[in-house]
Design an enzyme around this catalytic site. Structure first.
Site, PDB file in Angstrom:
ATOM      1  N   ASP A   1      14.428-100.302  -3.263  1.00  0.00           N
ATOM      2  CA  ASP A   1      14.314-100.235  -4.506  1.00  0.00           C
ATOM      3  C   ASP A   1      13.580-101.454  -5.368  1.00  0.00           C
ATOM      4  O   ASP A   1      12.498-101.612  -5.091  1.00  0.00           O
ATOM      5  CB  ASP A   1      15.889-100.238  -5.247  1.00  0.00           C
ATOM      6  CG  ASP A   1      16.022 -99.565  -6.552  1.00  0.00           C
ATOM      7  OD1 ASP A   1      16.389 -98.613  -6.756  1.00  0.00           O
ATOM      8  OD2 ASP A   1      15.800-100.581  -7.587  1.00  0.00           O
TER       9      ASP A   1
ATOM     10  N   HIS B   1      20.257 -93.429  -1.268  1.00  0.00           N
ATOM     11  CA  HIS B   1      19.404 -94.301  -1.930  1.00  0.00           C
ATOM     12  C   HIS B   1      19.678 -96.062  -1.395  1.00  0.00           C
ATOM     13  O   HIS B   1      18.926 -96.738  -1.101  1.00  0.00           O
ATOM     14  CB  HIS B   1      19.528 -94.405  -3.431  1.00  0.00           C
ATOM     15  CG  HIS B   1      18.391 -95.227  -4.053  1.00  0.00           C
ATOM     16  ND1 HIS B   1      16.918 -95.127  -3.961  1.00  0.00           N
ATOM     17  CD2 HIS B   1      18.613 -96.389  -4.917  1.00  0.00           C
ATOM     18  CE1 HIS B   1      16.111 -96.060  -4.460  1.00  0.00           C
ATOM     19  NE2 HIS B   1      17.406 -96.690  -5.072  1.00  0.00           N
TER      20      HIS B   1
ATOM     21  N   ASP C   1      17.623 -89.765   0.442  1.00  0.00           N
ATOM     22  CA  ASP C   1      17.331 -90.296  -1.116  1.00  0.00           C
ATOM     23  C   ASP C   1      16.401 -89.271  -1.822  1.00  0.00           C
ATOM     24  O   ASP C   1      15.012 -89.407  -1.288  1.00  0.00           O
ATOM     25  CB  ASP C   1      16.772 -91.574  -0.829  1.00  0.00           C
ATOM     26  CG  ASP C   1      16.297 -92.221  -2.086  1.00  0.00           C
ATOM     27  OD1 ASP C   1      16.922 -91.600  -3.025  1.00  0.00           O
ATOM     28  OD2 ASP C   1      15.688 -93.365  -2.351  1.00  0.00           O
TER      29      ASP C   1
END
Length: 304
Positions: free
Chosen positions: A124, A278, A249
């Site tokens: 991320d 995710h 994801d």
């Protein structure tokens, strides 16, 4: 710049994060404001470093199932909280945050700790910030393990991300723990959800979490030239670069294709698909640990 600091008692109920807190103070280059960064530092101090960088809207708690096993394998594991998250300081205004500021704050932190022979493990926003650190200081890094992240350089936002970006901007409620829970496949316990909520006692503390999705450099974002400059470094990067994206994801699906082949260091690496959503650190920490050790051990065997 007005800065908030989450009270220590907000974290008192967390029982599954048995790591000592460490602190380092950096300064905002625009205002000179001091900002305190919190980080975990486990394992031998003279060992090669594995730097675990979290993203939005989590904190180093995300890596709680991974820190111990990697340290036990003989590495120094460091997991910071980005400014605006976790136990680190939180500027109160959305305008205090920019992509460049985050890279600058964390670059100061890396330099102050004088981290070397570093394997970056990121996901991320941990990849958006972490990969920029690698590009800015390639001599300090010996390898990269990337999961569910990237280094966008313009272009349209994926539909799932566009929805998330709009939610973060317009939703009157922004329940951090529940947001993280929706990004996992296994489902979090009430205590785990509370641990993700802990850094944010009320809405005043959430400026960073709210603004981060708007800072991702898709088309029209002022950070795009900096991203393109970073990519020029990675197009010459021949140290190990391993992709370990998840199979569930919707935001980063197929993201590994932007790296494998384009980054020379991806050649010959045991890229793999992890099982989960995710926040793969919650769904498949063992798989992510194995990927990290594959890269970190390569550097240990070759003397960094």
């Amino acid at each position: 710049m007005h800065v908030l600091r989450t009270p220590d008692e907000a974290f008192a109920g967390i029982t599954d994060f048995p790591f000592a807190s460490h602190w380092c103070e950096v300064r905002d280059t625009a205002t000179g404001t001091p900002l305190r960064i919190h980080y975990v530092d486990e394992g031998p101090r003279d060992a090669p470093v594995v730097l675990m960088m979290h993203g939005e809207p989590t904190w180093s708690y995300l890596y709680r199932h991974m820190i111990g096993p990697v340290a036990a394998a003989g590495f120094r594991v460091i997991a910071p909280d980005l400014i605006g998250f976790g136990k680190s300081d939180k500027p109160a205004a959305k305008s205090d945050y920019s992509y460049a500021a985050h890279v600058g704050w964390m670059r100061q932190w890396v330099e102050m700790l004088d981290l070397k022979t570093v394997t970056l493990a990121c996901q991320d926003w941990g990849s958006l910030v972490g990969l920029r650190l690698v590009a800015a200081m390639p001599e300090r890094f010996s390898g990269v393990v990337l999961s569910n992240g990237g280094l966008p350089e313009g272009g349209p936002a994926p539909p799932a991300f566009a929805i998330w970006r709009a939610f973060s901007k317009y939703s009157p409620l922004f329940p951090i723990g529940r947001i993280v829970n929706k990004g996992t496949k296994r489902g979090l316990s009430a205590a785990e959800i509370a641990a993700y909520d802990a850094p944010f006692p009320d809405a005043r503390y959430k400026a960073g979490a709210r603004i981060f999705p708007a800072l991702v450099p898709f088309a029209g974002n002022p950070a795009v030239p900096d991203q393109q400059k970073a990519w020029r470094v990675f197009e010459q990067w021949d140290k190990p670069f391993l992709c370990a994206f998840s199979d569930g994801d919707p935001i980063t699906r197929t993201g590994e294709t932007r790296f494998i082949g384009r980054v020379p260091g991806t050649a010959g690496q045991p890229h793999r698909t992890l099982r989960g959503g995710h926040f793969i650190q919650e769904d498949d920490p063992e798989g992510f640990v194995a990927a990290i050790l594959d890269v970190a051990q390569q550097q240990k065997e070759h003397g960094g």
